[in-house]
Write a protein that holds these residues in place. Structure first.
Motif, PDB file in Angstrom:
ATOM      1  N   GLU A  12      37.375  63.750 145.288  1.00 36.05           N
ATOM      2  CA  GLU A  12      38.435  64.751 145.184  1.00 36.05           C
ATOM      3  C   GLU A  12      39.620  64.135 144.464  1.00 36.05           C
ATOM      4  O   GLU A  12      39.886  62.943 144.628  1.00 36.05           O
ATOM      5  CB  GLU A  12      38.926  65.164 146.568  1.00 36.05           C
ATOM      6  CG  GLU A  12      37.933  65.893 147.420  1.00 36.05           C
ATOM      7  CD  GLU A  12      38.563  66.223 148.769  1.00 36.05           C
ATOM      8  OE1 GLU A  12      39.601  66.896 148.791  1.00 36.05           O
ATOM      9  OE2 GLU A  12      38.014  65.772 149.782  1.00 36.05           O
ATOM     10  N   GLU A  13      40.343  64.928 143.699  1.00 36.74           N
ATOM     11  CA  GLU A  13      41.555  64.440 143.046  1.00 36.74           C
ATOM     12  C   GLU A  13      42.756  64.980 143.792  1.00 36.74           C
ATOM     13  O   GLU A  13      42.855  66.173 144.069  1.00 36.74           O
ATOM     14  CB  GLU A  13      41.614  64.866 141.585  1.00 36.74           C
ATOM     15  CG  GLU A  13      42.806  64.291 140.867  1.00 36.74           C
ATOM     16  CD  GLU A  13      42.820  64.580 139.386  1.00 36.74           C
ATOM     17  OE1 GLU A  13      43.814  64.189 138.741  1.00 36.74           O
ATOM     18  OE2 GLU A  13      41.871  65.188 138.872  1.00 36.74           O
ATOM     19  N   LEU A  14      43.687  64.083 144.134  1.00 38.42           N
ATOM     20  CA  LEU A  14      44.927  64.457 144.802  1.00 38.42           C
ATOM     21  C   LEU A  14      46.078  64.190 143.850  1.00 38.42           C
ATOM     22  O   LEU A  14      46.111  63.153 143.191  1.00 38.42           O
ATOM     23  CB  LEU A  14      45.126  63.643 146.081  1.00 38.42           C
ATOM     24  CG  LEU A  14      44.047  63.762 147.140  1.00 38.42           C
ATOM     25  CD1 LEU A  14      44.364  62.835 148.301  1.00 38.42           C
ATOM     26  CD2 LEU A  14      43.926  65.185 147.628  1.00 38.42           C
ATOM     27  N   SER A  15      47.028  65.114 143.797  1.00 39.42           N
ATOM     28  CA  SER A  15      48.174  64.963 142.909  1.00 39.42           C
ATOM     29  C   SER A  15      49.454  65.262 143.651  1.00 39.42           C
ATOM     30  O   SER A  15      49.503  66.133 144.523  1.00 39.42           O
ATOM     31  CB  SER A  15      48.075  65.929 141.724  1.00 39.42           C
ATOM     32  OG  SER A  15      46.925  65.663 140.971  1.00 39.42           O
ATOM     33  N   LEU A  16      50.501  64.524 143.291  1.00 37.59           N
ATOM     34  CA  LEU A  16      51.842  64.770 143.800  1.00 37.59           C
ATOM     35  C   LEU A  16      52.778  64.559 142.627  1.00 37.59           C
ATOM     36  O   LEU A  16      52.983  63.439 142.178  1.00 37.59           O
ATOM     37  CB  LEU A  16      52.182  63.822 144.947  1.00 37.59           C
ATOM     38  CG  LEU A  16      53.544  64.006 145.575  1.00 37.59           C
ATOM     39  CD1 LEU A  16      53.675  65.390 146.202  1.00 37.59           C
ATOM     40  CD2 LEU A  16      53.793  62.932 146.620  1.00 37.59           C
ATOM     41  N   GLY A  17      53.296  65.654 142.107  1.00 35.33           N
ATOM     42  CA  GLY A  17      54.112  65.558 140.904  1.00 35.33           C
ATOM     43  C   GLY A  17      53.270  65.100 139.733  1.00 35.33           C
ATOM     44  O   GLY A  17      52.225  65.662 139.453  1.00 35.33           O
ATOM     45  N   GLU A  18      53.704  64.020 139.082  1.00 36.03           N
ATOM     46  CA  GLU A  18      52.977  63.500 137.937  1.00 36.03           C
ATOM     47  C   GLU A  18      51.972  62.406 138.321  1.00 36.03           C
ATOM     48  O   GLU A  18      51.264  61.898 137.468  1.00 36.03           O
ATOM     49  CB  GLU A  18      53.964  62.956 136.911  1.00 36.03           C
ATOM     50  CG  GLU A  18      54.851  64.032 136.316  1.00 36.03           C
ATOM     51  CD  GLU A  18      55.831  63.458 135.301  1.00 36.03           C
ATOM     52  OE1 GLU A  18      55.648  62.304 134.876  1.00 36.03           O
ATOM     53  OE2 GLU A  18      56.759  64.180 134.936  1.00 36.03           O
ATOM     54  N   VAL A  19      51.912  62.054 139.587  1.00 27.09           N
ATOM     55  CA  VAL A  19      51.022  60.987 140.055  1.00 27.09           C
ATOM     56  C   VAL A  19      49.772  61.605 140.674  1.00 27.09           C
ATOM     57  O   VAL A  19      49.853  62.543 141.450  1.00 27.09           O
ATOM     58  CB  VAL A  19      51.741  60.104 141.097  1.00 27.09           C
ATOM     59  CG1 VAL A  19      50.815  59.010 141.599  1.00 27.09           C
ATOM     60  CG2 VAL A  19      53.012  59.519 140.524  1.00 27.09           C
ATOM     61  N   CYS A  27      33.549  58.033 152.582  1.00 31.03           N
ATOM     62  CA  CYS A  27      33.659  56.601 152.887  1.00 31.03           C
ATOM     63  C   CYS A  27      35.085  56.075 152.848  1.00 31.03           C
ATOM     64  O   CYS A  27      35.324  54.935 153.201  1.00 31.03           O
ATOM     65  CB  CYS A  27      32.784  55.782 151.951  1.00 31.03           C
ATOM     66  SG  CYS A  27      33.414  55.638 150.259  1.00 31.03           S
ATOM     67  N   GLY A  28      36.045  56.889 152.385  1.00 32.51           N
ATOM     68  CA  GLY A  28      37.434  56.456 152.354  1.00 32.51           C
ATOM     69  C   GLY A  28      37.847  55.755 151.075  1.00 32.51           C
ATOM     70  O   GLY A  28      38.972  55.265 150.972  1.00 32.51           O
ATOM     71  N   PHE A  29      36.957  55.698 150.085  1.00 28.90           N
ATOM     72  CA  PHE A  29      37.309  55.079 148.808  1.00 28.90           C
ATOM     73  C   PHE A  29      38.522  55.782 148.220  1.00 28.90           C
ATOM     74  O   PHE A  29      38.647  56.992 148.261  1.00 28.90           O
ATOM     75  CB  PHE A  29      36.130  55.191 147.833  1.00 28.90           C
ATOM     76  CG  PHE A  29      36.466  54.792 146.421  1.00 28.90           C
ATOM     77  CD1 PHE A  29      36.523  53.460 146.061  1.00 28.90           C
ATOM     78  CD2 PHE A  29      36.735  55.752 145.470  1.00 28.90           C
ATOM     79  CE1 PHE A  29      36.827  53.085 144.763  1.00 28.90           C
ATOM     80  CE2 PHE A  29      37.043  55.399 144.161  1.00 28.90           C
ATOM     81  CZ  PHE A  29      37.089  54.058 143.816  1.00 28.90           C
ATOM     82  N   ALA A  30      39.451  54.986 147.701  1.00 27.67           N
ATOM     83  CA  ALA A  30      40.608  55.530 146.986  1.00 27.67           C
ATOM     84  C   ALA A  30      40.764  54.725 145.714  1.00 27.67           C
ATOM     85  O   ALA A  30      40.705  53.497 145.736  1.00 27.67           O
ATOM     86  CB  ALA A  30      41.861  55.428 147.826  1.00 27.67           C
ATOM     87  N   ASP A  31      40.932  55.391 144.612  1.00 23.80           N
ATOM     88  CA  ASP A  31      41.041  54.717 143.320  1.00 23.80           C
ATOM     89  C   ASP A  31      42.466  54.209 143.130  1.00 23.80           C
ATOM     90  O   ASP A  31      43.205  54.678 142.279  1.00 23.80           O
ATOM     91  CB  ASP A  31      40.646  55.673 142.201  1.00 23.80           C
ATOM     92  CG  ASP A  31      40.579  54.979 140.850  1.00 23.80           C
ATOM     93  OD1 ASP A  31      40.345  53.756 140.811  1.00 23.80           O
ATOM     94  OD2 ASP A  31      40.754  55.666 139.829  1.00 23.80           O
ATOM     95  N   ILE A  32      42.838  53.251 143.980  1.00 23.56           N
ATOM     96  CA  ILE A  32      44.173  52.664 143.915  1.00 23.56           C
ATOM     97  C   ILE A  32      43.981  51.178 143.629  1.00 23.56           C
ATOM     98  O   ILE A  32      43.360  50.471 144.415  1.00 23.56           O
ATOM     99  CB  ILE A  32      44.934  52.850 145.244  1.00 23.56           C
ATOM    100  CG1 ILE A  32      45.074  54.337 145.540  1.00 23.56           C
ATOM    101  CG2 ILE A  32      46.283  52.166 145.197  1.00 23.56           C
ATOM    102  CD1 ILE A  32      45.592  54.634 146.910  1.00 23.56           C
TER     103      ILE A  32
END
Length: 60
Positions: A12-19, A27-32
């Protein structure tokens, strides 16, 4: 929709403003991007910790 590189689940893609970032709710993977560098002193192995525990418990 993309697949998670770790488990193959739906991303899933999450956005907040321009980020924005992507996550996998399975599994909790986050592309950070992060750096995982050891800090401080060397950690004790399980074997050494158990040996220390047994030695201290027999001294009592």
């Amino acid at each position: 929709m993309e697949e998670c590189p770790r488990c193959g689940g739906a991303i899933e893609e999450l956005s907040l403003g321009e980020v924005s970032t992507v996550i996998c709710s399975r599994c909790g993977f986050a592309d950070i991007p992060v750096e995982h560098q050891p800090t401080g002193e060397e950690h004790e192995s399980w074997r050494d910790a158990l040996n220390r525990f047994y030695e201290q418990s027999t001294d009592r």
